[in-house]
Motif scaffolding. Structure first.
Motif, PDB file in Angstrom:
ATOM      1  N   MET A 165       0.812  -1.234   0.000  1.00  0.00           N
ATOM      2  CA  MET A 165       0.000   0.000   0.000  1.00  0.00           C
ATOM      3  C   MET A 165       0.837   1.272   0.000  1.00  0.00           C
ATOM      4  SD  MET A 165      -2.733  -1.038   2.998  1.00  0.00           S
ATOM      5  CE  MET A 165      -3.335  -2.712   3.198  1.00  0.00           C
ATOM      6  N   SER A 166       2.163   1.148   0.069  1.00  0.00           N
ATOM      7  CA  SER A 166       2.970   2.336   0.369  1.00  0.00           C
ATOM      8  C   SER A 166       2.929   3.420  -0.710  1.00  0.00           C
ATOM      9  CB  SER A 166       4.418   1.932   0.664  1.00  0.00           C
ATOM     10  OG  SER A 166       4.838   0.899  -0.184  1.00  0.00           O
ATOM     11  N   LEU A 167       2.841   3.040  -1.966  1.00  0.00           N
ATOM     12  CA  LEU A 167       2.791   4.075  -3.002  1.00  0.00           C
ATOM     13  C   LEU A 167       1.445   4.808  -2.952  1.00  0.00           C
ATOM     14  CD1 LEU A 167       4.080   5.620  -5.291  1.00  0.00           C
ATOM     15  CD2 LEU A 167       3.485   3.757  -6.860  1.00  0.00           C
ATOM     16  N   ALA A 168       0.376   4.053  -2.694  1.00  0.00           N
ATOM     17  CA  ALA A 168      -0.946   4.693  -2.548  1.00  0.00           C
ATOM     18  C   ALA A 168      -0.915   5.706  -1.409  1.00  0.00           C
ATOM     19  CB  ALA A 168      -2.019   3.633  -2.295  1.00  0.00           C
ATOM     20  N   VAL A 169      -0.276   5.339  -0.299  1.00  0.00           N
ATOM     21  CA  VAL A 169      -0.186   6.243   0.850  1.00  0.00           C
ATOM     22  C   VAL A 169       0.564   7.517   0.459  1.00  0.00           C
ATOM     23  CG1 VAL A 169       0.828   6.553   3.150  1.00  0.00           C
ATOM     24  CG2 VAL A 169      -0.405   4.443   2.605  1.00  0.00           C
ATOM     25  N   ALA A 170       1.677   7.357  -0.256  1.00  0.00           N
ATOM     26  CA  ALA A 170       2.453   8.533  -0.672  1.00  0.00           C
ATOM     27  C   ALA A 170       1.642   9.434  -1.597  1.00  0.00           C
ATOM     28  CB  ALA A 170       3.742   8.089  -1.360  1.00  0.00           C
ATOM     29  N   LEU A 171       0.727   8.826  -2.337  1.00  0.00           N
ATOM     30  CA  LEU A 171      -0.131   9.603  -3.238  1.00  0.00           C
ATOM     31  C   LEU A 171      -1.314  10.226  -2.492  1.00  0.00           C
ATOM     32  CD1 LEU A 171      -0.042   6.977  -6.108  1.00  0.00           C
ATOM     33  CD2 LEU A 171       0.645   9.365  -6.403  1.00  0.00           C
ATOM     34  N   GLY A 172      -1.443   9.874  -1.205  1.00  0.00           N
ATOM     35  CA  GLY A 172      -2.495  10.473  -0.375  1.00  0.00           C
ATOM     36  C   GLY A 172      -3.681   9.571  -0.092  1.00  0.00           C
ATOM     37  N   TYR A 173      -3.577   8.292  -0.464  1.00  0.00           N
ATOM     38  CA  TYR A 173      -4.689   7.365  -0.259  1.00  0.00           C
ATOM     39  C   TYR A 173      -4.327   6.278   0.737  1.00  0.00           C
ATOM     40  CZ  TYR A 173      -6.547   9.709  -4.303  1.00  0.00           C
ATOM     41  OH  TYR A 173      -6.996  10.675  -5.145  1.00  0.00           O
ATOM     42  N   GLY A 174      -5.187   6.130   1.754  1.00  0.00           N
ATOM     43  CA  GLY A 174      -4.923   5.093   2.743  1.00  0.00           C
ATOM     44  C   GLY A 174      -5.356   5.562   4.117  1.00  0.00           C
ATOM     45  N   HIS A 175      -4.987   4.773   5.119  1.00  0.00           N
ATOM     46  CA  HIS A 175      -5.392   5.097   6.490  1.00  0.00           C
ATOM     47  C   HIS A 175      -4.733   6.410   6.918  1.00  0.00           C
ATOM     48  CE1 HIS A 175      -6.069   4.788  10.786  1.00  0.00           C
ATOM     49  NE2 HIS A 175      -6.954   3.840  10.512  1.00  0.00           N
TER      50      HIS A 175
END
Ligand code: LYS
Length: 307
Positions: A149-159
């Motif tokens: 999930m780490s790239l999604a998080v960097a893009l602003g998506y996630g917990h």
């Protein structure tokens, strides 16, 4: 030559299999520091961050219970905490003018690294060298493993506990990301990548265009409108023939030669501001082969040449 800070993150909570926590040691044992000083860099090894894994208690408690508390975001709290600490350390090293070279650990550590790099560059490009997309969220993840999930998080998506590290703003823009080597994408990830217009050079494009053109296009993409480029090097981007010691090997991957070429071209572009090498798992490796490849790739990235 910039000064290089090595930061180890013995993190394995983001992955399914144990062993990547030994990645930093394996990479150091493969003579990372000597290789870099050999090229002329001054190296400052900052040691490892502390990752706390609660001992597994047989009587229904411990590890499994802790993981199950948030079934589709395994070990969320500890993963967020370590990434906060990594964010602080990378931030500090960059403030001191050092180039951060982060050693994983599983790929969840990109969350902290990218958040810190973003503090020093209003706009960063990211080369995501990986067989996976790592753009799952808790809603789409088939595993609940945060390393996916780490790239999604960097893009602003996630917990929010993850996306808020280093500030709630997205750390990277979709148009500044280049995924290279993808060959294992989950259904939700395909939708995410298309929806956000993230450019992916899959194995198909690598075969078709050759690595030289792929890197030319990717570097072009990640340098437009950015002031620096981060390399997130997942060793599972390589074919398992060359990098067998990874937690989630996927066949038919990038060759060692193509990988060296990619690093050399990125090095020649002179745009790199930070890098991380992740997912080296010594337990699944043969004679530290994967860590050795990692070190050689890093050396190429830092300018080592055959002649
Ligand atoms: N896409 C899979 C998942 O989300 C694998 C991710 C592997 C990351 N290194 O679990």
């Amino acid at each position: 030559h910039p000064k290089v800070a090595i930061i180890g993150v013995p993190m394995d909570l983001g992955a399914d299999r144990r062993g990547v926590d030994m990645g930093p040691s394996a990479i150091r044992c493969a003579c990372l520091e000597q290789r870099l000083t050999g090229i002329g860099y001054q190296v400052f090894d900052q040691g490892d961050l502390v990752v706390r894994r609660k001992p597994h208690v047989q009587t229904g408690g411990g590890l499994q219970q802790q993981a199950a508390q948030n079934a589709n975001l395994k070990y969320l709290d500890e993963t967020a905490k370590v990434n906060e600490e990594l964010y602080d350390l990378v931030n500090e090293t960059m403030a001191q003018g050092l180039f951060p070279l982060v050693l994983g650990g599983d790929h969840s550590i990109a969350i902290g690294t990218l958040a810190a790099v973003r503090q020093h560059h209003a706009s960063i490009g990211v080369i995501w060298f990986d067989s996976h997309g790592d753009v799952n969220t808790a809603q789409t993840s088939p595993s609940g493993n945060i390393h996916g999930m780490s790239l999604a998080v960097a893009l602003g998506y996630g917990h929010p506990k993850l996306t808020a590290i280093g500030g709630t703003h997205p750390k990277v823009k979709p148009e500044h990301v280049a995924i290279i080597g993808a060959r294992c994408l989950d259904p939700g990830e395909r939708v995410f990548l298309k929806q956000h217009g993230i450019q992916v050079w899959t194995m198909h494009e690598i075969d078709r265009l050759g690595m030289a053109r792929v890197m030319e296009q990717a570097i072009d993409r990640v340098t437009k409108g950015t002031s620096g480029v981060h390399l997130s090097l997942d060793l599972d981007g390589l074919d398992p023939i060359y990098a067998p010691g990874v937690g989630t090997p996927v066949p038919s991957g990038i060759s060692a030669r193509e990988s060296y070429l990619a690093m050399e071209l990125l090095s020649e572009a002179g745009v790199l501001v930070s890098a991380e090498a992740v997912e080296v798992n010594p337990i699944l490796d043969h004679h530290n082969q994967t860590a050795k490849v990692a070190v050689s790739l890093i050396a190429s990235l830092f300018g080592e040449r055959i002649l």
